[in-house]
Design a protein around this motif. Structure first.
Motif, short mmCIF file in Angstrom:
data_model
loop_
_atom_site.label_atom_id
_atom_site.label_comp_id
_atom_site.label_asym_id
_atom_site.label_seq_id
_atom_site.Cartn_x
_atom_site.Cartn_y
_atom_site.Cartn_z
N THR B 515 -9.59 12.35 40.24
CA THR B 515 -10.03 12.84 41.56
C THR B 515 -8.93 12.75 42.60
OG1 THR B 515 -10.89 10.65 41.94
CG2 THR B 515 -12.47 12.33 41.25
N LEU B 518 -7.14 16.50 45.01
CA LEU B 518 -8.02 17.66 44.80
C LEU B 518 -7.93 18.61 45.99
CD1 LEU B 518 -11.23 15.95 43.39
CD2 LEU B 518 -9.51 17.22 42.12
N GLN B 522 -12.13 22.31 45.07
CA GLN B 522 -12.47 21.50 43.91
C GLN B 522 -13.39 20.37 44.33
OE1 GLN B 522 -8.49 20.63 42.74
NE2 GLN B 522 -8.59 21.95 40.91
N GLN B 523 -13.10 19.75 45.46
CA GLN B 523 -13.89 18.63 45.93
C GLN B 523 -15.35 19.07 46.14
OE1 GLN B 523 -12.67 15.36 46.38
NE2 GLN B 523 -14.90 15.07 46.35
N ASP B 527 -18.71 17.56 44.23
CA ASP B 527 -19.88 17.05 44.97
C ASP B 527 -21.15 17.76 44.54
OD1 ASP B 527 -18.24 15.35 46.23
OD2 ASP B 527 -18.02 16.59 48.07
#
Lengths: 197, 555
Positions: B515, B518, B522-523, B527
């Motif tokens: 992670t 990112l 992407q984040q 989520d």
């Protein structure tokens, strides 16, 4: 009378002590005969005699359990030497043990070897070099030609090859038997003389 | 006049030397290929420093000396290396050995020769030995022992240096011709050897059947005023053998198993002295020698032969017929050995090529076929120059009693063949001795091999035993550690271990992986996925699931 008894008794005790001391001081470790027999055997450690190695065979001979004609690698030479040593009559090699062969050395076909280490565990003189999943190879100078590694190999990549005759192992041949000892009618097979004499 | 002594025994032989001394020495024709065995000397083989395809110049180093006792090898002529492989070599076995094969170009181009020594006396003994060693010089009398080693006194005081020009075997005349034609050079070589050895006295010994050689030497010694004694020794075979010659000249015997240096003497062949002179004065390595070609050839003579020349070429050059050969013997009729082929090359130790044709026109004994029973006449013992009992040796060799035969000093036998020659029953005695010697060497080698195998086997057994013990020890330790805990403690220990595992797992699972760094897109995606998972399966997060499972497991 009494003095004589005392003197003899004293002597007896003295010699007894002397002998007792000598038995401890000059104690022979092991059976010297086993050493002598072991020295005659070729040390191939092949087990063809039915014993797990040359020394156990030597021990069996010394105990009188095994005959002297059970060593194929030693062949006639060893049988005669053992007969000499033990004061017995030489006899031909026991066929159930195998037959006398020219000296061999093991050879691993390295491209076929899968690195299973089974032969390494079988080799009685640690003459195979290798590690798990790595190619193995024979240390030729240490190999006794016992063939014990051939059987365990799962891919049959070990071959016994005869030792190559080199200049350092070449021997002068024995002169041919003189004509008066040869059978009368083989004149045409007179061997070529080896030397200038 | 030098006082002479006599060794016991020996025989007087017909010389057969007139034929090959009639014509002057001439260089042999250059053959198309030269075959050079890497081992032409006593010791270990030389190691090639050229590769197949390389051009070589005459005199260029082609193989350097091995690690221990050895001698280097030089190209006898210019040309190209066409092979480095096993080729038949002049050996009684007829076996092959590694050789360098050179195809000659006929130009005889020399490598540059730099050294110009005006006075060898300016060199130290060590420098002189190095020159001799680098020139590949070995004893040319027949044994081929590296000369530089024999010229090193190594702490011994050398009282006498003997130059051996006796040449006692019939037919062989290469030393005689060398002395006749190059007496001065031989003399110079002797003085160089003397310098290397720091010898007190020098003697040149020549048999009295070589008056011309003797006169030539005598003249040169007179002219130069060299402090060298020239001694004529009687022609009795085997005077030319090192130990016998020492006995004739000094009356001293070399002890059993010893070397002449042990009694302060060194003996070299005249050919070696000549080679030393050529090496020191002209920077010329040992690449050729005088070879006598005699026997069934039209013109018996001596040739100056480059090493590597096939014997057959020499035989043809002297008018022999290669198709009617019965035997080709390298060496003389007494000590020489028959070759299996006439294609083997001349090497550093080849002094004579003796040819016998099928016509039997040369009086050479070939005895094996006529052997009769031993009549115990004792002639062999009378003839033996080293005081052995040839008859006893013969019996023991035939009986293969190799312990007993050594008690009778088999290894002092010089294989001169005197016993053989005088035997009225024509028994090939020396054949039996050679056979016994090689059997004994072989048995010794096998014994060493067996000892090694025994040692290795014992060590292996010891190792297996040790490993077994170590394994047992480890098991015991583990078991005792577990049992010591025992009962509730055991349960607690397992519980604690479980807890440790759980903690570790939790830490691994809860922390999201990959992670770092990112992009916002992407984040967002991550989520989103997380949220979806929690909605679908809100009760069991993976971590709780695992924990329950372990508790359910039967204990």
């Amino acid at each position: 009378m009494l003095s004589a008894l005392l003197a003899l008794g004293a002597l007896g005790i003295l010699f007894g002590l002397l002998l007792g001391y000598a038995a401890i001081r000059y104690k022979v470790e092991g059976d010297p005969l086993v050493e002598e027999i072991d020295a005659v055997l070729p040390q191939t450690q092949c087990g063809q005699c039915g014993y797990p190695g040359c020394r156990p065979y030597a021990e069996a001979i010394a105990r009188g359990e095994a005959d002297i004609n059970r060593c194929p690698p030693g062949g006639e030479t060893v049988i005669i030497a053992l007969a000499d040593l033990l004061g017995r009559d030489p006899k031909p090699l026991d066929e159930e043990c195998g037959e006398e062969k020219p000296k061999m050395v093991a050879y691993i076909h390295e491209e076929q070897c899968i690195g299973c280490t089974l032969c390494i565990q079988a080799c009685p003189v640690d003459a195979i070099l290798g590690a798990p999943k790595q190619m193995h190879t024979i240390i030729e100078s240490e190999c006794t030609g016992c063939e014990l590694c051939v059987e365990p190999c799962p891919v049959d990549c070990i071959e016994m090859i005869p030792v190559k005759q080199g200049l350092d192992t070449w021997k002068w041949p024995a002169p041919p038997p003189p004509p008066y000892e040869r059978p009368a009618d083989d004149d045409d097979t007179a061997p070529q003389p080896a030397g200038a004499h | 006049m030098h006082r002479l002594f006599q060794f016991k025994g020996g025989v007087v032989l017909k010389e057969h030397k007139k034929d090959s001394t009639a014509l002057p020495v001439q260089p042999a024709k250059l053959p198309p290929t030269l075959t050079l065995p890497l081992k032409q000397h006593i010791g270990v083989a030389a190691e090639p420093v050229v590769a197949v395809g390389d051009e070589v110049l005459k005199g260029q180093l082609i193989a350097r000396a091995g690690d221990t006792l050895s001698a280097p090898l030089h190209a006898p002529s210019s040309g190209a290396v066409i092979a480095i492989a096993d080729q038949p070599i002049p050996h009684p076995s007829g076996l092959s050995a590694p050789c360098i094969v050179i195809e000659t170009d006929g130009e005889e181009r020399w490598r540059p020769r730099q050294r110009s020594v005006f006075n060898f006396a300016e060199l130290s003994a060590q420098e002189l030995r190095e020159i001799i060693r680098d020139a590949g010089i070995v004893g040319l009398g027949g044994a081929g022992f590296p000369a530089a080693v024999k010229l090193d006194p190594r702490g011994h005081e050398v009282e006498l240096l003997i130059l051996n020009g006796a040449e006692c075997e019939p037919y062989i005349t290469c030393d005689e011709m060398l002395l006749r034609e190059h007496a001065l050079e031989v003399l110079a070589g002797l003085l160089m050897m003397r310098h290397a050895l720091n010898a007190q006295r020098c003697i040149i010994a020549v048999e009295n059947n070589k008056p011309k050689a003797f006169r030539a030497l005598h003249e040169e010694i007179q002219n130069t005023g060299a402090n060298v004694e020239l001694v004529e020794v009687p022609t009795i075979y085997p005077t030319g053998s090192e130990k016998q010659l020492i006995q004739v000249l000094t009356g001293k015997e070399v002890p059993t198993g010893g070397l002449p240096i042990d009694i302060g003497m060194v003996c070299h062949n005249v050919g070696t002295a000549y080679a030393v002179y050529r090496a020191v004065e002209f920077d010329e390595p040992l690449i050729s020698r005088y070879v006598t070609v005699a026997g069934s050839v039209a013109h018996a003579r001596n040739l100056k032969v480059l090493f590597g020349t096939p014997l057959g070429n020499l035989i043809e050059e002297c008018g022999g017929n290669r198709r009617t050969l019965r035997r080709v013997i390298v060496g003389g009729p007494m000590m020489g050995t028959a070759m299996h082929s006439d294609t083997v090359p001349v090497v550093k130790t080849t002094n004579c090529v003796l040819v016998e044709s099928v016509m039997h026109d040369v009086p050479l004994p070939s005895r094996d076929e006529y052997a009769m029973p031993c009549i115990r006449c004792g002639n062999c013992a009378h003839a033996c120059p080293v005081n052995l009992l040839p008859q006893q040796l013969y019996w023991y060799a035939r009986a293969r009693d190799f312990d007993k035969i050594q008690d009778y000093n088999l290894f002092d036998c010089i294989e001169c063949g005197c016993c053989d020659y005088v035997c009225p029953s024509q028994i090939p005695l020396v054949g039996y001795y050679r056979y016994a010697k090689s059997e004994i060497w072989n048995q010794d080698a096998e014994k060493r091999q067996a000892d090694l195998a025994r040692e290795r086997h014992q060590f292996r057994e010891f190792r297996l035993e040790r490993e077994k013990k170590e394994r047992a020890e480890r098991h015991k330790k583990k078991r005792s550690a577990v049992s010591k805990a025992g009962g509730d403690d055991k349960k607690a220990a397992i519980e604690a271990a479980m807890a440790r595992v759980r903690a570790k797992k939790a830490e691994q699972d809860s922390a999201p992986k990959n992670t770092d760094n990112l992009t916002p897109a992407q984040q967002r995606q991550v989520d989103e996925a997380d949220r979806r998972r929690r909605e679908e399966n809100p009760a069991t997060s993976p971590r709780d699931n695992k924990a329950e499972n372990t508790q359910d497991r039967p204990q």
